[in-house]
Enzyme design. Structure first.
Site: not given
Lengths: 227, 227
Positions: B98-100
């Site tokens: 998830v995300c970076t």
């Protein structure tokens, strides 16, 4: 601006971690996770979080926050915790909760006569405490602000942050958290869920809900209204 | 079904705690939070979580999961972590983030040539690693599943759970978490945010993003493609 979040055994961690993520994006906010000791606290699913303050060391809070979760049943009869919440609430600007945290506030006599929400399975139990149940996602009544079940904590914290800090700060938090939700089934409330899902969730927790109801009834009997 | 979630210093805790909440509602799931030691790990905002397994003790994972957050910059150059992810990924059914977190998977050479997403501020950096950036909330490409920024972890985990367990189980999780979101400003993506908010968030993290870009460029140079 100081936020005191109650961290207790068998809470539902997302009730707390959602609002934590939002509050920490507001300017100048400090947050304490508060419990009786600094030992790790395990949530209902086994996630272990560390408190940052105890009932003795927690500074005066501008926002008092109580999350929900299965462990909330025991809290409603825990005089030490209820007394701590009363002490903090007396000095707090805002008294708040997410999910069944509102039942704990109710058991502490802190929201008697107020309008409040709760997880949809348990919202009717608020009435036992003389609290008016309002089936909305976030409910403001004076300085009492409550969110509905679990994920509503994000909406709750954004709405409260907009009021307390600025709409601009809350908008920045929404964007920085990429809060553009896309629930895959759009069935996250009893009004939108399909009948089979609703029936399955209800029957899956029927025994648990009966236990919560008994505890709420007992706590309501024990309730001495907060001055 | 075992989920191994990487827990590292200065992660964004909601990237992890959102999916944790969903996965733990699936039947028969065990979850480990994994780091180099069992000492508490502090997220980017000061929340302290306890790992449940180390790189040495973590059992084979069916789902490998990497959250994002500021600490991700250091991870992209951390050969011990990248090697651990490679070991786990080689045996995992699903490689996810998830995300970076997707930039960490990319730096480990685990998603080369795949389609993936990332936090909207940093999604372009995926291309440095030969990963195709896809600006969607949840992206499936074979056994690689990635979510966009922070709150997208909830959608990611529900979508993956529907695929892995059953749609019925994911629907029950949606309802039991009362996931009927109501973002107060409906500006959680660069496409929906107002211009002032977009500008404020972008300029607020410009220096940080430049630092991430340098780290991604260095990691991409160091990348030995995963077999």
């Amino acid at each position: 601006m100081h936020v005191a979040m109650l961290l207790y055994p068998r809470l539902t961690q997302l009730d707390l971690t959602g609002p934590f993520e939002v509050f920490k994006r507001m300017p100048g906010v400090t947050v304490d996770l508060v419990w009786k000791s600094l030992d790790p606290v395990e949530d209902a699913s086994g996630l272990r979080l560390l408190p940052s303050a105890t009932f003795e060391t927690c500074p005066k809070a501008d926002i008092l926050f109580v999350p929900g979760g299965p462990g909330q049943i025991e809290l409603m009869a825990d005089v030490e915790t209820l007394a701590f919440l009363g002490r903090l609430a007396a000095e707090a600007e805002w008294v708040t909760s997410v999910c069944t945290g509102s039942l704990v506030l109710a058991a502490a006599g802190l929201i008697t006569g107020r309008r409040a929400t709760c997880h949809w399975t348990s919202i009717d139990q608020l009435a036992l405490f003389g609290v008016e149940p309002v089936a909305e996602r976030v409910v403001f009544d004076g300085n009492v602000v409550t969110g509905a079940g679990v994920t509503s904590g994000i909406d709750f914290a954004l709405a409260l942050s907009a009021r307390l800090f600025s709409e601009a700060a809350a908008r920045r938090a929404e964007l920085s958290m990429e809060y553009d939700p896309a629930p895959p089934f759009h069935g996250g409330s009893p009004a939108t869920a399909d009948a089979a899902t609703l029936q399955a969730v209800r029957s899956g927790i029927a025994d648990f809900l009966a236990r919560r109801l008994k505890a709420s009834e007992a706590a309501a009997l024990a309730l001495v209204p907060h001055p």
